[in-house]
Design a protein around this motif. Structure first.
Motif, PDB file in Angstrom:
ATOM      1  N   ASN A  14       0.795  -1.233   0.000  1.00 12.67           N
ATOM      2  CA  ASN A  14       0.000   0.000   0.000  1.00 12.67           C
ATOM      3  C   ASN A  14       0.827   1.281   0.000  1.00 12.67           C
ATOM      4  N   VAL A  15       1.997   1.256  -0.602  1.00 11.40           N
ATOM      5  CA  VAL A  15       2.829   2.453  -0.690  1.00 11.40           C
ATOM      6  C   VAL A  15       2.236   3.379  -1.748  1.00 11.40           C
ATOM      7  N   PRO A  16       2.042   4.662  -1.433  1.00 11.58           N
ATOM      8  CA  PRO A  16       1.433   5.563  -2.426  1.00 11.58           C
ATOM      9  C   PRO A  16       2.319   5.749  -3.653  1.00 11.58           C
ATOM     10  N   HIS A  17       1.660   5.978  -4.786  1.00  9.82           N
ATOM     11  CA  HIS A  17       2.381   6.230  -6.032  1.00  9.82           C
ATOM     12  C   HIS A  17       3.039   7.602  -5.991  1.00  9.82           C
ATOM     13  N   CYS A  18       4.049   7.760  -6.836  1.00 10.40           N
ATOM     14  CA  CYS A  18       4.814   9.004  -6.921  1.00 10.40           C
ATOM     15  C   CYS A  18       4.601   9.613  -8.305  1.00 10.40           C
ATOM     16  N   TYR A  19       4.308  10.902  -8.338  1.00  8.05           N
ATOM     17  CA  TYR A  19       4.036  11.590  -9.605  1.00  8.05           C
ATOM     18  C   TYR A  19       4.955  12.798  -9.766  1.00  8.05           C
ATOM     19  N   GLY A  20       5.425  13.003 -10.988  1.00  7.89           N
ATOM     20  CA  GLY A  20       6.156  14.213 -11.330  1.00  7.89           C
ATOM     21  C   GLY A  20       7.652  14.195 -11.069  1.00  7.89           C
ATOM     22  N   TRP A  21       8.162  13.167 -10.427  1.00 12.36           N
ATOM     23  CA  TRP A  21       9.555  13.149  -9.991  1.00 12.36           C
ATOM     24  C   TRP A  21      10.535  12.567 -10.995  1.00 12.36           C
ATOM     25  N   LEU A  22      10.054  11.901 -12.028  1.00  7.00           N
ATOM     26  CA  LEU A  22      10.947  11.253 -12.987  1.00  7.00           C
ATOM     27  C   LEU A  22      10.453  11.566 -14.392  1.00  7.00           C
ATOM     28  N   GLY A  23      11.379  11.928 -15.274  1.00  6.01           N
ATOM     29  CA  GLY A  23      11.024  12.244 -16.650  1.00  6.01           C
ATOM     30  C   GLY A  23      11.921  11.530 -17.637  1.00  6.01           C
ATOM     31  N   LEU A  24      11.378  11.262 -18.830  1.00  2.09           N
ATOM     32  CA  LEU A  24      12.119  10.651 -19.932  1.00  2.09           C
ATOM     33  C   LEU A  24      12.081  11.616 -21.105  1.00  2.09           C
ATOM     34  N   ARG A  44       8.374  19.299 -20.069  1.00  2.00           N
ATOM     35  CA  ARG A  44       8.902  19.885 -21.317  1.00  2.00           C
ATOM     36  C   ARG A  44       9.628  21.205 -21.072  1.00  2.00           C
ATOM     37  N   SER A  45       9.218  21.958 -20.051  1.00  2.00           N
ATOM     38  CA  SER A  45       9.843  23.261 -19.807  1.00  2.00           C
ATOM     39  C   SER A  45      10.819  23.241 -18.633  1.00  2.00           C
ATOM     40  N   ALA A  46      10.744  22.257 -17.760  1.00  2.00           N
ATOM     41  CA  ALA A  46      11.637  22.170 -16.591  1.00  2.00           C
ATOM     42  C   ALA A  46      11.999  20.710 -16.370  1.00  2.00           C
ATOM     43  N   LYS A  47      13.103  20.294 -16.969  1.00  2.00           N
ATOM     44  CA  LYS A  47      13.462  18.876 -16.947  1.00  2.00           C
ATOM     45  C   LYS A  47      13.994  18.402 -15.603  1.00  2.00           C
ATOM     46  N   GLY A  48      14.876  19.163 -14.976  1.00  3.13           N
ATOM     47  CA  GLY A  48      15.488  18.716 -13.733  1.00  3.13           C
ATOM     48  C   GLY A  48      16.918  18.270 -13.960  1.00  3.13           C
ATOM     49  N   SER A  49      17.379  17.324 -13.157  1.00  3.80           N
ATOM     50  CA  SER A  49      18.762  16.850 -13.203  1.00  3.80           C
ATOM     51  C   SER A  49      18.848  15.514 -13.930  1.00  3.80           C
ATOM     52  N   MET A  50      19.676  15.458 -14.955  1.00  6.40           N
ATOM     53  CA  MET A  50      19.821  14.228 -15.725  1.00  6.40           C
ATOM     54  C   MET A  50      20.521  13.166 -14.886  1.00  6.40           C
ATOM     55  N   TYR A  82       5.638   7.246 -11.475  1.00  7.00           N
ATOM     56  CA  TYR A  82       5.133   7.532 -12.812  1.00  7.00           C
ATOM     57  C   TYR A  82       6.062   8.495 -13.541  1.00  7.00           C
ATOM     58  N   VAL A  83       6.205   8.275 -14.846  1.00  4.93           N
ATOM     59  CA  VAL A  83       7.194   8.983 -15.660  1.00  4.93           C
ATOM     60  C   VAL A  83       6.526  10.037 -16.543  1.00  4.93           C
ATOM     61  N   GLU A  84       7.084  11.237 -16.492  1.00  2.46           N
ATOM     62  CA  GLU A  84       6.681  12.318 -17.390  1.00  2.46           C
ATOM     63  C   GLU A  84       7.425  12.099 -18.706  1.00  2.46           C
ATOM     64  N   LEU A  85       6.691  12.091 -19.817  1.00  2.00           N
ATOM     65  CA  LEU A  85       7.281  11.798 -21.125  1.00  2.00           C
ATOM     66  C   LEU A  85       7.360  13.056 -21.975  1.00  2.00           C
ATOM     67  N   GLU A  86       8.525  13.309 -22.541  1.00  2.00           N
ATOM     68  CA  GLU A  86       8.658  14.455 -23.435  1.00  2.00           C
ATOM     69  C   GLU A  86       7.951  14.212 -24.764  1.00  2.00           C
ATOM     70  N   ALA A  87       8.103  13.000 -25.317  1.00  2.00           N
ATOM     71  CA  ALA A  87       7.538  12.746 -26.644  1.00  2.00           C
ATOM     72  C   ALA A  87       6.799  11.423 -26.746  1.00  2.00           C
ATOM     73  N   ALA A  88       7.352  10.367 -26.178  1.00  2.00           N
ATOM     74  CA  ALA A  88       6.784   9.020 -26.292  1.00  2.00           C
ATOM     75  C   ALA A  88       7.359   8.161 -25.172  1.00  2.00           C
TER      76      ALA A  88
END
Length: 182
Positions: A14-24, A44-50, A82-88
């Motif tokens: 029952n660990v809550p999901h995480c949103y917005g913290w990881l992007g591709l 798309r406008s604020a990627k974060g740290s690669m 959950y992953v934020e996707l730039e294109a696909a």
């Protein structure tokens, strides 16, 4: 999925999901997005740290998949990130093995069989496969053009905004989650 991840899911279901913290991004790079980065706007406008740690990236790749709603995530132990996707959801690497033989591999290292080829209004080339839709890596567009010129792939003109609906993926699970929370 790694066995250690499966064990963590069973131990802590029952660990809550995480949103917005990881992007591709469109080149298959992963980005960590802390609170400050998320406050600056969407991926798309604020990627974060690669991310640059090879073992962490390999772990993400082995545990990267999608849910029934088309939201792609990284299963990090008991937590779904959950992953934020730039294109696909996938980024394809294309290699030419012979005069008319091409191989396609996802940014995760998984091989793919191409079932469709699409070209959007910005000239970006996508390939469809049973694993999902992916954008051809910018470094491999010239190689992919060879497959097109040989008639192995025939690009279909599309609008990028239509691709998530057509292929069933969600570009921003964080936006969807926020809208549902209300």
């Amino acid at each position: 999925m790694d066995d250690i991840v499966k064990q963590a899911l069973a131990k802590w279901p029952n660990v809550p999901h995480c949103y917005g913290w990881l992007g591709l991004d469109a080149r298959g790079n992963w980005y960590m997005r802390d609170d400050r980065t998320q406050a600056q706007g969407p991926f798309r406008s604020a990627k974060g740290s690669m991310l640059r740690h090879d073992k962490l990236i390999e772990f993400i790749h082995r545990n990267y998949e999608h849910d029934a709603e088309g939201q792609w995530f990284f299963q990090n132990g008991p937590q779904r990130v959950y992953v934020e996707l730039e294109a696909a959801p996938l980024v394809w690497r294309v290699a030419q093995q012979g005069a008319n033989t091409f191989t396609v591999t996802a940014h995760t290292g998984a091989p793919a069989e191409v079932t469709g080829c699409l070209l959007d209004e910005e000239g970006r080339l996508y390939l469809a496969a049973p694993a999902g839709l992916g954008l051809v890596h910018t470094q491999d567009v010239g190689i992919a053009a060879e497959a097109v010129e040989q008639g192995l792939w025939t690009p279909e003109a599309v609008q990028a905004a239509d691709l998530p609906g057509r292929f069933g993926h969600v570009l921003s699970p964080a936006e969807r989650h926020a809208a549902a929370a209300g």
